[in-house]
Design a protein around this motif. Structure first.
Motif, PDB file in Angstrom:
ATOM      1  N   ALA A  26     -13.960   8.198 -33.144  1.00  0.00           N
ATOM      2  CA  ALA A  26     -13.811   8.235 -31.685  1.00  0.00           C
ATOM      3  C   ALA A  26     -13.076   9.500 -31.251  1.00  0.00           C
ATOM      4  N   LEU A  27     -12.019   9.877 -31.977  1.00  0.00           N
ATOM      5  CA  LEU A  27     -11.282  11.107 -31.648  1.00  0.00           C
ATOM      6  C   LEU A  27     -12.168  12.339 -31.811  1.00  0.00           C
ATOM      7  N   THR A  28     -12.989  12.345 -32.843  1.00  0.00           N
ATOM      8  CA  THR A  28     -13.889  13.477 -33.077  1.00  0.00           C
ATOM      9  C   THR A  28     -14.881  13.623 -31.928  1.00  0.00           C
ATOM     10  N   ILE A  29     -15.429  12.506 -31.486  1.00  0.00           N
ATOM     11  CA  ILE A  29     -16.353  12.541 -30.347  1.00  0.00           C
ATOM     12  C   ILE A  29     -15.641  13.067 -29.106  1.00  0.00           C
ATOM     13  N   LYS A  30     -14.437  12.572 -28.851  1.00  0.00           N
ATOM     14  CA  LYS A  30     -13.665  13.014 -27.688  1.00  0.00           C
ATOM     15  C   LYS A  30     -13.317  14.502 -27.792  1.00  0.00           C
ATOM     16  N   PHE A  31     -12.975  14.957 -29.003  1.00  0.00           N
ATOM     17  CA  PHE A  31     -12.648  16.365 -29.215  1.00  0.00           C
ATOM     18  C   PHE A  31     -13.836  17.250 -28.835  1.00  0.00           C
ATOM     19  N   PHE A  32     -15.029  16.906 -29.337  1.00  0.00           N
ATOM     20  CA  PHE A  32     -16.192  17.734 -29.042  1.00  0.00           C
ATOM     21  C   PHE A  32     -16.651  17.588 -27.597  1.00  0.00           C
ATOM     22  N   GLN A  33     -16.306  16.493 -26.959  1.00  0.00           N
ATOM     23  CA  GLN A  33     -16.543  16.364 -25.524  1.00  0.00           C
ATOM     24  C   GLN A  33     -15.674  17.386 -24.784  1.00  0.00           C
ATOM     25  N   GLU A  34     -14.434  17.552 -25.229  1.00  0.00           N
ATOM     26  CA  GLU A  34     -13.537  18.555 -24.625  1.00  0.00           C
ATOM     27  C   GLU A  34     -14.044  19.971 -24.901  1.00  0.00           C
ATOM     28  N   VAL A  35     -14.529  20.220 -26.121  1.00  0.00           N
ATOM     29  CA  VAL A  35     -15.090  21.537 -26.448  1.00  0.00           C
ATOM     30  C   VAL A  35     -16.274  21.836 -25.530  1.00  0.00           C
ATOM     31  N   PHE A  36     -17.162  20.858 -25.373  1.00  0.00           N
ATOM     32  CA  PHE A  36     -18.330  21.018 -24.495  1.00  0.00           C
ATOM     33  C   PHE A  36     -17.891  21.301 -23.058  1.00  0.00           C
ATOM     34  N   HIS A  37     -16.888  20.549 -22.591  1.00  0.00           N
ATOM     35  CA  HIS A  37     -16.369  20.760 -21.231  1.00  0.00           C
ATOM     36  C   HIS A  37     -15.804  22.166 -21.081  1.00  0.00           C
ATOM     37  N   LEU A  38     -15.076  22.607 -22.084  1.00  0.00           N
ATOM     38  CA  LEU A  38     -14.479  23.944 -22.037  1.00  0.00           C
ATOM     39  C   LEU A  38     -15.566  25.022 -22.009  1.00  0.00           C
ATOM     40  N   LEU A  39     -16.535  24.915 -22.896  1.00  0.00           N
ATOM     41  CA  LEU A  39     -17.560  25.955 -22.997  1.00  0.00           C
ATOM     42  C   LEU A  39     -18.503  25.981 -21.800  1.00  0.00           C
ATOM     43  N   THR A  40     -18.784  24.818 -21.234  1.00  0.00           N
ATOM     44  CA  THR A  40     -19.695  24.803 -20.083  1.00  0.00           C
ATOM     45  C   THR A  40     -19.019  25.202 -18.781  1.00  0.00           C
ATOM     46  N   HIS A  41     -17.708  25.147 -18.745  1.00  0.00           N
ATOM     47  CA  HIS A  41     -16.983  25.501 -17.515  1.00  0.00           C
ATOM     48  C   HIS A  41     -16.078  26.719 -17.684  1.00  0.00           C
ATOM     49  N   ILE A  42     -16.272  27.460 -18.754  1.00  0.00           N
ATOM     50  CA  ILE A  42     -15.357  28.561 -19.066  1.00  0.00           C
ATOM     51  C   ILE A  42     -15.286  29.617 -17.956  1.00  0.00           C
ATOM     52  N   TRP A  43     -16.386  29.854 -17.269  1.00  0.00           N
ATOM     53  CA  TRP A  43     -16.409  30.901 -16.248  1.00  0.00           C
ATOM     54  C   TRP A  43     -15.779  30.456 -14.932  1.00  0.00           C
ATOM     55  N   ILE A  44     -15.659  29.148 -14.721  1.00  0.00           N
ATOM     56  CA  ILE A  44     -15.109  28.675 -13.452  1.00  0.00           C
ATOM     57  C   ILE A  44     -13.709  28.068 -13.610  1.00  0.00           C
ATOM     58  N   LEU A  45     -13.286  27.837 -14.843  1.00  0.00           N
ATOM     59  CA  LEU A  45     -11.960  27.246 -15.057  1.00  0.00           C
ATOM     60  C   LEU A  45     -10.865  28.263 -14.791  1.00  0.00           C
ATOM     61  N   LYS A  46      -9.824  27.827 -14.117  1.00  0.00           N
ATOM     62  CA  LYS A  46      -8.642  28.663 -13.976  1.00  0.00           C
ATOM     63  C   LYS A  46      -7.919  28.683 -15.317  1.00  0.00           C
ATOM     64  N   GLU A  47      -7.101  29.700 -15.516  1.00  0.00           N
ATOM     65  CA  GLU A  47      -6.394  29.836 -16.800  1.00  0.00           C
ATOM     66  C   GLU A  47      -5.550  28.605 -17.110  1.00  0.00           C
ATOM     67  N   ALA A  48      -4.828  28.088 -16.126  1.00  0.00           N
ATOM     68  CA  ALA A  48      -3.979  26.913 -16.347  1.00  0.00           C
ATOM     69  C   ALA A  48      -4.814  25.695 -16.728  1.00  0.00           C
ATOM     70  N   ASP A  49      -5.973  25.539 -16.100  1.00  0.00           N
ATOM     71  CA  ASP A  49      -6.852  24.417 -16.434  1.00  0.00           C
ATOM     72  C   ASP A  49      -7.418  24.558 -17.844  1.00  0.00           C
ATOM     73  N   MET A  50      -7.737  25.791 -18.221  1.00  0.00           N
ATOM     74  CA  MET A  50      -8.235  26.025 -19.566  1.00  0.00           C
ATOM     75  C   MET A  50      -7.154  25.704 -20.602  1.00  0.00           C
ATOM     76  N   ILE A  51      -5.939  26.085 -20.320  1.00  0.00           N
ATOM     77  CA  ILE A  51      -4.832  25.792 -21.230  1.00  0.00           C
ATOM     78  C   ILE A  51      -4.651  24.283 -21.355  1.00  0.00           C
ATOM     79  N   LEU A  52      -4.812  23.547 -20.265  1.00  0.00           N
ATOM     80  CA  LEU A  52      -4.706  22.082 -20.315  1.00  0.00           C
ATOM     81  C   LEU A  52      -5.782  21.473 -21.215  1.00  0.00           C
ATOM     82  N   VAL A  53      -6.998  22.006 -21.136  1.00  0.00           N
ATOM     83  CA  VAL A  53      -8.080  21.507 -21.997  1.00  0.00           C
ATOM     84  C   VAL A  53      -7.764  21.813 -23.463  1.00  0.00           C
TER      85      VAL A  53
END
Length: 164
Positions: A29-56
């Protein structure tokens, strides 16, 4: 009769085996959640603010640390309370496997909880403008309680070892 009772009590340790096996499902379950976060980070990398990226990224670190804690508890607990792990000759063996007794496991768990709490507190500090002061105070007090508990457990453990 006494021998039968002792044998039953000794063999009951195997009731823990499914619990340790169940922890591997939590790792999945943690592995699935981890890669969900990776996917979220990579798909939103251009629109995420630096602080939001650090939170992810801090969330990903948090998940990795909890996963490591689960592995440590699962494997050490199994070895300490159920049976030795039979790692084959050609297989890679973890350096700490077989060396961690229940006392050192407890200390490592306490240290891991403090580290995980620290990361969680850092995530909260990154978003401090959206947290009211009362809530922030409770987060800090809970973290300090974890730190104090870990310190006291370590201190008491050294005192017990000194007596023996």
């Amino acid at each position: 009769m006494e021998k039968l009772i002792e044998r039953l009590i000794y063999r009951s340790r195997w009731l823990l085996a499914p619990i340790y096996l169940g922890l591997s499902l939590a790792i999945i379950a943690l592995t699935i959640k981890f890669f969900q976060e990776v996917f979220h980070l990579l798909t939103h990398i251009w629109i995420l603010k630096e602080a939001d990226m650090i939170l992810v990224v801090l969330s990903m670190i948090d998940l990795a640390m909890v996963g490591g804690l689960l592995i440590m508890v699962m494997m050490s607990g199994y070895e300490n309370f159920v049976s030795r792990l039979d790692v084959g000759e050609g297989e890679e063996k973890l350096g700490w496997l077989g060396t961690m007794d229940s006392s050192s496991l407890k200390a490592k768990i306490a240290a891991s909880i403090v580290a995980i709490s620290s990361i969680h507190l850092l995530k909260i500090f990154m978003d401090v403008q959206n947290i009211n002061n009362d809530k922030l105070m409770w987060y800090v007090l809970m973290h300090l309680t974890f730190v104090l508990s870990a310190f006291l457990m370590g201190y008491l453990d050294t005192k017990v070892k000194d007596k023996n």
